[in-house]
Design a protein around this motif. Structure first.
Motif, mmCIF file in Angstrom:
data_model
loop_
_atom_site.group_PDB
_atom_site.id
_atom_site.type_symbol
_atom_site.label_atom_id
_atom_site.label_comp_id
_atom_site.label_asym_id
_atom_site.label_seq_id
_atom_site.Cartn_x
_atom_site.Cartn_y
_atom_site.Cartn_z
ATOM 1 N N PHE A 1 11.150 4.008 3.799
ATOM 2 C CA PHE A 1 11.386 2.762 4.527
ATOM 3 C C PHE A 1 10.560 2.718 5.806
ATOM 4 C CE2 PHE A 1 13.826 0.085 7.495
ATOM 5 C CZ PHE A 1 13.785 -1.107 6.785
ATOM 6 N N ALA A 2 10.484 3.820 6.519
ATOM 7 C CA ALA A 2 9.671 3.876 7.732
ATOM 8 C C ALA A 2 8.207 3.627 7.399
ATOM 9 C CB ALA A 2 9.844 5.232 8.412
ATOM 10 N N GLN A 3 7.757 4.220 6.315
ATOM 11 C CA GLN A 3 6.373 4.022 5.864
ATOM 12 C C GLN A 3 6.119 2.556 5.519
ATOM 13 O OE1 GLN A 3 4.028 5.093 1.782
ATOM 14 N NE2 GLN A 3 5.326 6.711 2.590
ATOM 15 N N ALA B 1 3.536 -0.060 7.386
ATOM 16 C CA ALA B 1 2.452 -0.666 6.618
ATOM 17 C C ALA B 1 2.483 -2.185 6.665
ATOM 18 C CB ALA B 1 2.521 -0.186 5.165
ATOM 19 N N CYS B 2 3.675 -2.786 6.692
ATOM 20 C CA CYS B 2 3.731 -4.250 6.647
ATOM 21 C C CYS B 2 3.717 -4.893 8.030
ATOM 22 C CB CYS B 2 4.950 -4.708 5.847
ATOM 23 S SG CYS B 2 6.559 -4.508 6.642
ATOM 24 N N ARG B 3 3.953 -4.110 9.090
ATOM 25 C CA ARG B 3 4.001 -4.672 10.438
ATOM 26 C C ARG B 3 2.715 -5.405 10.822
ATOM 27 N NH1 ARG B 3 4.743 -0.332 13.102
ATOM 28 N NH2 ARG B 3 7.015 -0.349 12.971
ATOM 29 N N PRO B 4 1.521 -4.864 10.557
ATOM 30 C CA PRO B 4 0.295 -5.584 10.951
ATOM 31 C C PRO B 4 0.136 -6.938 10.279
ATOM 32 C CG PRO B 4 -0.185 -3.281 10.456
ATOM 33 C CD PRO B 4 1.210 -3.538 9.997
ATOM 34 N N PHE B 5 0.901 -7.181 9.223
ATOM 35 C CA PHE B 5 0.810 -8.449 8.503
ATOM 36 C C PHE B 5 1.899 -9.440 8.939
ATOM 37 C CE2 PHE B 5 -1.063 -5.097 5.993
ATOM 38 C CZ PHE B 5 -2.258 -5.661 5.574
#
Length: 273
Positions: free
Chosen positions: A117-119, A123-127
Motif C-alpha cells: 500500500f505504501a508503494q 507511485a500514484c501520488r505524482p499523478f
C-alpha cells in the motif's frame, strides 16, 4: 449544505466510460467512477489504457458536460503486487483528472500488504491520485480497523479508507470506530442500503455486494447513523447494483432513482464533523 454525488461504475456496469459521463450528466450527478480493471478475471472492465479512441471520447464527453471522473477501479493488493505494473493506469487517471483509486486488500500478510500500500501511494501520488482501501468482510482487509491500521502504518499522505455502508454494516466495525477515523483519511464515501441481517457465508456476502444492494432508505442499514460521522463536504459515490430492480428500468432511470433516494436520505442527516 450542498453535497456532491458521483455515479459509481457498479451501479450501471454495462455503460462504457463515455456513456457513464453522459448518464451522470443527464441524471444530476457531478462526477462518475470508471472501472479500468475488472474485479475478477473475465469480469467487466473498460481498459482505457489500451483504447485511445475511447479515451478521447471520454475526455470529449467530460468537456461537453462538465462531469468529472472521481474514482478509478480497481487495484488489488495481492502477494505479488508491484506498483510499476500500474503505470499506465495512473497516467490515464491523470489525463481524466481522476482523484481516487479504489483499492482492495487481498493479501493475508498484513505487513506485506502495508508495504504494498505504501508503494502504491508513492507511485500514484505524482499523478494526483489518492489510494483508498475499501474493507470488505470476505477479504483479509475485512473491517474498518484493519483498513485504518494499514493506512496509518504505511504513513502516506495520499492514503485513505473508503467506507461502504454495506461492508461497514456486515463487518466487525462500529460507529465509535467510524467517529474516531481521522477526517484526513476520508477522501470519498459510498452509499447504498441492503436488507437487515448478515449472511453467514462469503458467497452470499459477495452476491449482495455485486447484485442485490438497495437504494438508500429501502433496507435496514443505519445510514443516518453512519453518515453523521462522514464530513459534510465528502464526495458521495452512489454504488447500488441490483439485478432485479435494474432489469425493470433503463440505465438512466435507475441512476436517477439511486441518486434521488440518496439525496432524500442524506438531506435528513446533519454531519457532526
Amino acid at each position: 449544505m450542498i453535497r456532491r454525488y458521483s455515479l459509481a461504475q457498479l451501479t450501471t456496469l454495462e455503460l462504457n466510460p463515455p456513456a457513464m459521463i453522459s448518464t451522470a450528466a443527464e441524471t444530476g450527478y457531478q462526477a462518475c467512477g470508471i472501472r479500468l480493471l475488472p474485479v475478477k478475471p473475465g469480469g467487466v472492465g473498460y481498459p482505457l489504457m489500451d483504447d485511445p479512441a475511447m479515451l478521447r471520447e471520454t475526455l470529449a464527453r467530460m468537456q461537453d458536460t462538465g462531469v468529472q471522473v472521481a474514482d478509478l477501479e480497481i487495484i488489488r493488493l495481492t502477494e505479488t503486487f508491484k506498483a510499476q505494473d500500474y503505470l499506465r493506469f495512473f497516467e490515464v487517471g491523470q489525463k481524466l483528472g481522476a482523484t481516487n483509486i479504489l483499492v482492495a486488500g487481498n493479501d493475508a500478510d498484513e505487513a506485506r500488504a502495508t508495504a504494498s500500500f505504501a508503494q502504491l501511494c508513492e507511485a500514484c501520488r505524482p499523478f494526483g491520485l489518492t489510494a483508498d482501501i475499501e474493507f470488505m468482510p470476505w477479504l483479509p482487509v475485512d473491517r474498518l480497523s484493519s483498513a485504518r491500521r494499514i493506512v496509518e502504518t504505511a504513513g502516506q499522505g495520499n492514503g485513505g479508507v473508503l467506507m461502504d455502508p454495506l461492508h461497514f454494516a456486515r463487518s466487525a466495525s462500529t460507529l465509535d470506530e467510524l467517529a474516531a477515523l481521522p477526517k484526513s483519511l476520508i477522501h470519498y464515501a459510498q452509499i447504498c442500503d441492503a436488507p437487515a441481517g448478515i449472511p453467514t457465508n462469503p458467497e452470499d456476502l459477495i452476491y449482495t455486494a455485486r447484485s442485490a444492494r438497495l437504494p438508500a432508505g429501502e433496507g435496514g442499514i443505519d445510514l443516518k447513523g453512519i453518515f453523521r460521522q462522514i464530513p459534510a463536504d465528502t464526495l458521495i459515490s452512489v454504488e447500488i447494483p441490483n439485478d432485479e430492480q435494474r432489469a425493470r428500468m433503463s440505465a438512466q432511470d435507475w441512476a436517477k432513482h439511486c441518486l434521488d433516494t440518496a439525496r432524500q436520505l442524506l438531506d435528513q442527516v446533519e454531519p457532526i464533523r
